[in-house]
Structures are given as C-alpha cells and as structure tokens.
Design an enzyme around this catalytic site. Sequence first.
Site, mmCIF file in Angstrom:
data_model
loop_
_atom_site.group_PDB
_atom_site.id
_atom_site.type_symbol
_atom_site.label_atom_id
_atom_site.label_comp_id
_atom_site.label_asym_id
_atom_site.label_seq_id
_atom_site.Cartn_x
_atom_site.Cartn_y
_atom_site.Cartn_z
ATOM 1 N N ARG A 242 0.877 -1.161 0.000
ATOM 2 C CA ARG A 242 0.000 0.000 0.000
ATOM 3 C C ARG A 242 0.918 1.216 0.000
ATOM 4 O O ARG A 242 1.726 1.404 0.909
ATOM 5 C CB ARG A 242 -0.919 -0.020 1.224
ATOM 6 N N LEU A 243 0.841 2.036 -1.029
ATOM 7 C CA LEU A 243 1.749 3.155 -1.231
ATOM 8 C C LEU A 243 1.119 4.422 -0.666
ATOM 9 O O LEU A 243 0.102 4.909 -1.174
ATOM 10 C CB LEU A 243 2.048 3.320 -2.723
ATOM 11 N N ASP A 244 1.732 4.963 0.370
ATOM 12 C CA ASP A 244 1.164 6.099 1.087
ATOM 13 C C ASP A 244 1.179 7.368 0.241
ATOM 14 O O ASP A 244 2.197 7.714 -0.372
ATOM 15 C CB ASP A 244 1.965 6.327 2.375
ATOM 16 N N VAL A 246 0.380 8.884 -2.659
ATOM 17 C CA VAL A 246 1.135 8.997 -3.910
ATOM 18 C C VAL A 246 0.931 10.344 -4.595
ATOM 19 O O VAL A 246 1.714 10.728 -5.472
ATOM 20 C CB VAL A 246 0.774 7.851 -4.880
ATOM 21 N N GLU A 281 -2.599 5.005 -2.210
ATOM 22 C CA GLU A 281 -3.448 5.962 -1.517
ATOM 23 C C GLU A 281 -3.366 7.265 -2.291
ATOM 24 O O GLU A 281 -2.299 7.877 -2.378
ATOM 25 C CB GLU A 281 -2.996 6.196 -0.072
ATOM 26 N N HIS A 374 -7.190 3.756 9.656
ATOM 27 C CA HIS A 374 -6.349 4.447 10.650
ATOM 28 C C HIS A 374 -6.467 5.958 10.520
ATOM 29 O O HIS A 374 -6.468 6.679 11.519
ATOM 30 C CB HIS A 374 -4.893 3.992 10.512
ATOM 31 N N ASP A 375 -6.553 6.470 9.291
ATOM 32 C CA ASP A 375 -6.671 7.915 9.084
ATOM 33 C C ASP A 375 -8.013 8.449 9.579
ATOM 34 O O ASP A 375 -8.076 9.444 10.298
ATOM 35 C CB ASP A 375 -6.517 8.255 7.599
ATOM 36 N N ASN A 379 -7.337 10.590 12.694
ATOM 37 C CA ASN A 379 -7.266 12.016 12.383
ATOM 38 C C ASN A 379 -8.403 12.810 13.027
ATOM 39 O O ASN A 379 -8.525 14.012 12.793
ATOM 40 C CB ASN A 379 -7.266 12.236 10.874
#
Length: 571
Positions: A242-244, A246, A281, A374-375, A379
């Site tokens: 999972r690419l944070d 991008v 993401e 999680h966000d 957040n």
Amino acid sequence: MIFEVWAPKATVVEVDVLGGRRAMSAGEGGWWTAEVDGAGHGTRYGFVVDGDGPYPDPRSRRQPDGIFGSSAVYDHARFTWSDHDWKGRDLRGAVIYELHVGTFTSEGTFVAAIEKLPHLVELCVDFVEVMPVAPVPGGRNWGYDGVDLYAVNETYGGPDGLKSFVDACHRAGIGVILDVVYNHLGPSGNFLRPFGPYFAGYDGSYWGEAVNLDGPDSDEVRRYFIGNAQQWLRDFHIDGLRLDAVHALHDRRATHLLAELAQEVDALACSVGRPLSLIAESDLNDPRMVRSLDAGGLGMTAQWNDDVHHALHCAVSGESHGYYQDFTQLTALAKVLTSGVLHDGTYSSFRARAHGGSFDGVAGHRLVACLQNHDQIGNRPVGDRLPIPALKIGAGLLLTSPFTPMLFMGEEWGARTPFLFFSDHVEPELRESEGTRREREFDGFGYVWEAPNPSDEESFLRSKLDWTEVKEEEHWSLLCWYRDLIALRKALPELSDPRLDRVRVEVDPGGRWLLMWRGELAVAVNFSQESATLPLPPGTVLLTSDEPVSADGDGLRLPAQSLVISRPGAS
C-alpha cells in the site's frame, strides 16, 4: 564480505566496521565499495562520508539499536521459510484487514500478532494490511515518520519477526500487504542527505521535503525506492504494497515512478510465481491510477477510495463538517455505489474547485473502500470510532458493495478503545511541538481540536485493543454479524461482482432509507431512528441485522437503523 554505498558527490568514503575505518574505492555511477574479511551476519557498521559520520547505511537491513545506532549486516538466506505451498492471493474478491502492530495486541509485537491469526481466519479475511514497519524515533509511532526504509522496527521484532508473521499468515491462508512511505521521510534520524541528492530541495507536502524523483541524479534515487519495494515482495514474501499518499510524489518524467514500479513488480511476479499487488493511496480521484500501463495508466492494482468512506460515514453518523459537506445526502451514497466516486469532475466544496474524473469502465475491485481506517479514526481529535448501531448498517453496505472492502482492527467487534495519533520523538523541539503541528494540519476540517498530547505514552497505551471486549454480548453479536456478512459475500457471487454498471440503487427522497440491488439480491437499509417500509417485494430474507422484519403491504418493514439482505420473489 563486500560493503557498498551510493555517494556520488563524496570525495572520500569509509566503512566503520570491526573496530576501525577502512577506505572504500570509488566506482561507476557514484558507488563506493570495500571488501572486509571477517564481516558477516550481525556485524555492526556505518559509513563515514568526507570525514562526517559514521552514519547508518541508507539501505540498512537492520538497525538493532534504532535509527541513531549502527547498521547491522543481515543475511536474508538465514531465515527458514515454511510457506512453500503458498501461491499468493489475488485482490479480486478479497477482504482486507488493516492493523497497527504496536496496538493490535498489548505486547505490540509480530509474535503476539501471530497469536491472533485464528481470530482473522474465523472472520474470513483474505489479507492483513500492516501499517508501516520501518524504524522510527522512540518506541511508538504510527509508522509514517520512518527512516532506514530497508529495515524493520526492532520494537516489533525486527526483520525476522516480520518474516515469521508473514510465514504464519501464509500458513493460515492469509496474504500480507505492507504499507510503505515513499513520498517523504521522517524528520528525525534521516541521514540520507550526506550521501547524495535524495531530496528535491522544496516542501513536497505538509509532511516534509519532496523526494528527488526527476532532478539531477534522480535515476539512483528512483532505484532506491523501487529496490525497497522489490525487497519486501521478494525477500519478505509480502503479497502487496500500500503506497502512502502517492499524490505527494512529485515526478514530471515521461514515465512516472508509479508506472516504473508497476513494470518492475509485474516482472517480479513472473519470477516468484505469485500475484503481487500495488495499492495506491491517492486523493486525486484520477482513474489513470488504476488503468493498465498499455492503456496509458499508471498500472496500480487498486487505490484507496475516500469518496465511498465519506458517503458511508455521513449516512451512518450524520456528520457534515469539513470534507463531509458534499456527502450528506443519500444521493451521494447512491452515486458512489454505482459510479465509484462522487467527485468525477464535479465541484468539491472542501477544495473550492472541480475535482476528479470519471471511473466509468473501472472494475469495483480496484477501489479499496472502508467504513473506518487508521486515518479516518486517528485524524479525529480524540480518535473515536463509530458506535455499534452505525457499524452494523455501515458494514452491511460495505460488505455487499462492488468494491474491495477493508476493515480496521477492532471494528469487527465495535472496539471502544480509541485510535489516537501518537509519536515518541527524541529531539525536545519535535516532541514538544507535535501536538501543535497536528492541530495545524487539520485546520479547516471543522473540528474543535482538543486532542491528547501525541507525545504522551498514554496516547499510545489507550490505543491498544482490548481483546476482552469480544466476550461481552454486544461486541460478540457484532462480531458474528461481520462474520456472517463476509461469509455471505463469499458464498453469493452477486455480492462480490465488481461491475459498477450492474449496481442499481434507490433512495428515499426523505433520506430515511436506501435500497441497493446486486443482481437479484436486494440490500435494504433503514437509516432512520424509526421503523420504515421500503418498496421491496416479499421473498427470502438471507440475513438481517435486527428483528423483526415483516411484510407490509407491497413492501418490507425494517426496524430503526437496520439492514436486510433478501432475495425478493423467492420463497
């Protein structure tokens, strides 16, 4: 053994190893090498660049003493795998479960997480998605402040711990997705700068300086990140990344880093003989992200879909602040269920501009959707989760949708523990300013920002799941509901069908209910606080969140805040 490091601008480079400094030889492309007899697995070392250092190896495979300590030689071949029969898992038809190793269990380790795998097997998820595991400052962190990207946080169990976890997941029939961060590095312990032009010289996002992906000497910088991705997939047997964020990758090259990465990962999948997934993401709502390379896209397997989350969240919570303001009507939920996104070129009030493009023709499984992650929990100022009634109907829609559903740890039983933002910076100025920085980041989101101090250990400890909750009747009942939903999704092909053009949705003009058709199956939801009759012909009720459900003339009467999955006309 041979030590090597890239330092294209350096005049002198030395390796500090076995009690002394040894000169390294300059080679082609800015690479320096030195052969050192007697060094091997476990040997501590560092690099000295033009007299400064020693610094950890930029490609350090292990940091036994954390980000400020020496690197250690780590031989991947010394680990014995037992997942030889694992053939991988495709993202299509899958259910993902996101977790943070440090708060998933009270111990906060890979070993402890392995002990919870029977719970995930019974839940019937297909992948676990692990939040970032790169070394971070201190002993607690979400993981997005990582440095030494090739290493694994020793607090969790180091590289052998991660491998043991992946091995156990594969033996249990579960794939592993790892969250990685390539758009920035943490502000603490980042020693890349002395070695070379890893950074672009300007702020790439709120979180830090942009990585040099398209400037001078950026070829090797790109290989640094692509090599990192290959390491996780090849040497750690990870099934996907999972690419944070991008959208924070600043790359003006003709071939974007993501497209180059997709090419390399496709080649690696052929070599290892199992499917490998890349999940981006992105908040761009750009369908090119998931279109194939030969169709001019960036070749990502899938991307996170915030629009689905926002529409579901508004429907079950009634919130309308910040970026939720365009999603408050059930018509927004109807659109995302049938079109994938709400903003496909339409005006975004939160951004004050038009946003996104059409996802027409994109299969729903390429959009990873969630009710919580999680966000979206962390957040919030106090890290609060949705209550159980909201989870029931929200999960019912999510797990019957055409998307790839993702759950967040503890969601399946309605965990009462918050998931707060926490960190443990060593430098006093970073530690003391973290709370203020966090408040600035969410200025304009509509929150009254009264959050616990992220640097307090209590913020971390409060975020650990309380597994004893599962034994309580209300939580056990919700867990059974999640299990039944996932089982039904896997048993009935209509519920995992990713074709968005086959989803039909009706909504009540008064905003009380929604009816989604998946083939011949109907998913009926009553969002209101009172019972409601939906225009649904009688038939066989397959699953219901609450009793009683009854025929009412030509319709079906549902209790307040409830969901029913039925096959109308069948008996």
